[in-house]
Design a protein around this motif. Structure first.
Motif, PDB file in Angstrom:
ATOM      1  N   LEU A  98       0.856  -1.183   0.000  1.00  0.00           N
ATOM      2  CA  LEU A  98       0.000   0.000   0.000  1.00  0.00           C
ATOM      3  C   LEU A  98       0.891   1.232   0.000  1.00  0.00           C
ATOM      4  O   LEU A  98       1.885   1.283   0.721  1.00  0.00           O
ATOM      5  CB  LEU A  98      -0.904   0.015   1.242  1.00  0.00           C
ATOM      6  CG  LEU A  98      -1.799   1.246   1.431  1.00  0.00           C
ATOM      7  CD1 LEU A  98      -2.838   1.337   0.315  1.00  0.00           C
ATOM      8  CD2 LEU A  98      -2.479   1.201   2.788  1.00  0.00           C
ATOM      9  N   ALA A  99       0.558   2.195  -0.823  1.00  0.00           N
ATOM     10  CA  ALA A  99       1.292   3.454  -0.841  1.00  0.00           C
ATOM     11  C   ALA A  99       0.294   4.597  -0.704  1.00  0.00           C
ATOM     12  O   ALA A  99      -0.783   4.555  -1.311  1.00  0.00           O
ATOM     13  CB  ALA A  99       2.089   3.613  -2.132  1.00  0.00           C
ATOM     14  N   VAL A 100       0.660   5.578   0.096  1.00  0.00           N
ATOM     15  CA  VAL A 100      -0.160   6.769   0.269  1.00  0.00           C
ATOM     16  C   VAL A 100       0.694   7.952  -0.192  1.00  0.00           C
ATOM     17  O   VAL A 100       1.825   8.124   0.274  1.00  0.00           O
ATOM     18  CB  VAL A 100      -0.594   6.942   1.738  1.00  0.00           C
ATOM     19  CG1 VAL A 100      -1.357   8.245   1.919  1.00  0.00           C
ATOM     20  CG2 VAL A 100      -1.436   5.768   2.194  1.00  0.00           C
ATOM     21  N   ILE A 101       0.147   8.744  -1.100  1.00  0.00           N
ATOM     22  CA  ILE A 101       0.888   9.871  -1.649  1.00  0.00           C
ATOM     23  C   ILE A 101       0.182  11.165  -1.269  1.00  0.00           C
ATOM     24  O   ILE A 101      -1.021  11.309  -1.505  1.00  0.00           O
ATOM     25  CB  ILE A 101       0.999   9.772  -3.187  1.00  0.00           C
ATOM     26  CG1 ILE A 101       1.655   8.445  -3.574  1.00  0.00           C
ATOM     27  CG2 ILE A 101       1.767  10.964  -3.748  1.00  0.00           C
ATOM     28  CD1 ILE A 101       1.599   8.130  -5.048  1.00  0.00           C
ATOM     29  N   THR A 102       0.934  12.078  -0.672  1.00  0.00           N
ATOM     30  CA  THR A 102       0.423  13.396  -0.332  1.00  0.00           C
ATOM     31  C   THR A 102       1.394  14.434  -0.893  1.00  0.00           C
ATOM     32  O   THR A 102       2.524  14.104  -1.262  1.00  0.00           O
ATOM     33  CB  THR A 102       0.279  13.579   1.199  1.00  0.00           C
ATOM     34  OG1 THR A 102       1.540  13.308   1.814  1.00  0.00           O
ATOM     35  CG2 THR A 102      -0.767  12.642   1.765  1.00  0.00           C
ATOM     36  N   HIS A 103       0.934  15.674  -0.967  1.00  0.00           N
ATOM     37  CA  HIS A 103       1.823  16.717  -1.484  1.00  0.00           C
ATOM     38  C   HIS A 103       1.465  18.079  -0.905  1.00  0.00           C
ATOM     39  O   HIS A 103       0.353  18.301  -0.434  1.00  0.00           O
ATOM     40  CB  HIS A 103       1.761  16.763  -3.011  1.00  0.00           C
ATOM     41  CG  HIS A 103       0.433  17.199  -3.541  1.00  0.00           C
ATOM     42  ND1 HIS A 103      -0.614  16.323  -3.721  1.00  0.00           N
ATOM     43  CD2 HIS A 103      -0.019  18.411  -3.903  1.00  0.00           C
ATOM     44  CE1 HIS A 103      -1.654  16.990  -4.189  1.00  0.00           C
ATOM     45  NE2 HIS A 103      -1.325  18.265  -4.308  1.00  0.00           N
ATOM     46  N   SER A 104       2.462  18.944  -0.943  1.00  0.00           N
ATOM     47  CA  SER A 104       2.275  20.356  -0.614  1.00  0.00           C
ATOM     48  C   SER A 104       2.716  21.135  -1.844  1.00  0.00           C
ATOM     49  O   SER A 104       2.979  20.546  -2.889  1.00  0.00           O
ATOM     50  CB  SER A 104       3.124  20.738   0.607  1.00  0.00           C
ATOM     51  OG  SER A 104       4.497  20.704   0.273  1.00  0.00           O
ATOM     52  N   ASN A 105       2.845  22.425  -1.712  1.00  0.00           N
ATOM     53  CA  ASN A 105       3.273  23.204  -2.876  1.00  0.00           C
ATOM     54  C   ASN A 105       4.763  23.013  -3.179  1.00  0.00           C
ATOM     55  O   ASN A 105       5.224  23.389  -4.245  1.00  0.00           O
ATOM     56  CB  ASN A 105       2.963  24.692  -2.683  1.00  0.00           C
ATOM     57  CG  ASN A 105       3.717  25.285  -1.503  1.00  0.00           C
ATOM     58  OD1 ASN A 105       4.122  24.571  -0.583  1.00  0.00           O
ATOM     59  ND2 ASN A 105       3.896  26.584  -1.511  1.00  0.00           N
ATOM     60  N   SER A 106       5.517  22.394  -2.253  1.00  0.00           N
ATOM     61  CA  SER A 106       6.953  22.272  -2.469  1.00  0.00           C
ATOM     62  C   SER A 106       7.484  20.844  -2.434  1.00  0.00           C
ATOM     63  O   SER A 106       8.667  20.630  -2.692  1.00  0.00           O
ATOM     64  CB  SER A 106       7.703  23.097  -1.422  1.00  0.00           C
ATOM     65  OG  SER A 106       7.404  22.627  -0.123  1.00  0.00           O
ATOM     66  N   GLU A 107       6.635  19.852  -2.087  1.00  0.00           N
ATOM     67  CA  GLU A 107       7.146  18.488  -2.009  1.00  0.00           C
ATOM     68  C   GLU A 107       6.043  17.449  -2.148  1.00  0.00           C
ATOM     69  O   GLU A 107       4.874  17.739  -1.895  1.00  0.00           O
ATOM     70  CB  GLU A 107       7.893  18.261  -0.694  1.00  0.00           C
ATOM     71  CG  GLU A 107       7.019  18.426   0.520  1.00  0.00           C
ATOM     72  CD  GLU A 107       7.797  18.552   1.817  1.00  0.00           C
ATOM     73  OE1 GLU A 107       9.004  18.808   1.778  1.00  0.00           O
ATOM     74  OE2 GLU A 107       7.174  18.389   2.879  1.00  0.00           O
ATOM     75  N   PHE A 108       6.455  16.255  -2.567  1.00  0.00           N
ATOM     76  CA  PHE A 108       5.593  15.086  -2.602  1.00  0.00           C
ATOM     77  C   PHE A 108       6.111  14.117  -1.543  1.00  0.00           C
ATOM     78  O   PHE A 108       7.322  13.934  -1.409  1.00  0.00           O
ATOM     79  CB  PHE A 108       5.640  14.407  -3.978  1.00  0.00           C
ATOM     80  CG  PHE A 108       4.771  15.070  -4.999  1.00  0.00           C
ATOM     81  CD1 PHE A 108       3.562  14.496  -5.372  1.00  0.00           C
ATOM     82  CD2 PHE A 108       5.146  16.263  -5.590  1.00  0.00           C
ATOM     83  CE1 PHE A 108       2.754  15.106  -6.322  1.00  0.00           C
ATOM     84  CE2 PHE A 108       4.346  16.875  -6.535  1.00  0.00           C
ATOM     85  CZ  PHE A 108       3.141  16.299  -6.891  1.00  0.00           C
ATOM     86  N   VAL A 109       5.198  13.508  -0.805  1.00  0.00           N
ATOM     87  CA  VAL A 109       5.571  12.544   0.231  1.00  0.00           C
ATOM     88  C   VAL A 109       4.948  11.205  -0.141  1.00  0.00           C
ATOM     89  O   VAL A 109       3.734  11.102  -0.314  1.00  0.00           O
ATOM     90  CB  VAL A 109       5.085  13.006   1.623  1.00  0.00           C
ATOM     91  CG1 VAL A 109       5.431  11.965   2.674  1.00  0.00           C
ATOM     92  CG2 VAL A 109       5.677  14.365   1.980  1.00  0.00           C
TER      93      VAL A 109
END
Length: 104
Positions: A26-37
């Motif tokens: 399982l992978a969960v991907i989140t992001h902000s204006n400056s990075e992807f996690v």
């Protein structure tokens, strides 16, 4: 010309521990204006809780390069081994893995 290639070469070390890898289903991907996690998680049947096993933080540019590289590798894999099938009948992640329920 050969000397220039040696100057641009990057030596990458891989420890034994990292070389073993970490299994993730399982992978969960989140992001902000400056990075992807990217959080990689291992979910086990019958266990209601799961922990993040590895977290990778990428800049937006590197996230896009990663996506392109992954797409290219999937295309090469499918050309050699056949199309990867995705089960679209079960939306989301099956927590029971489709097997029998364990009993004590």
């Amino acid at each position: 010309m050969e000397e220039q290639n040696v100057e641009n070469q990057l030596n990458i070390e891989l420890s034994e521990e990292v070389a073993e890898g970490i299994y993730s289903n399982l992978a969960v991907i989140t992001h902000s204006n400056s990075e992807f996690v990217l959080d990689f998680i291992r979910v086990m049947p019958g266990v209601p809780k799961a922990r993040v096993k590895s977290r990778i933080v990428l800049t937006p540019e590197h996230a896009k390069r990663f996506m392109i590289a992954l797409e290219e590798n999937i295309e090469k894999f499918e050309a050699q081994h056949g199309r990867i099938k995705i089960n679209t009948e079960q939306p989301g992640f099956p927590l029971n893995f489709g097997g029998p329920t364990a009993q004590a």
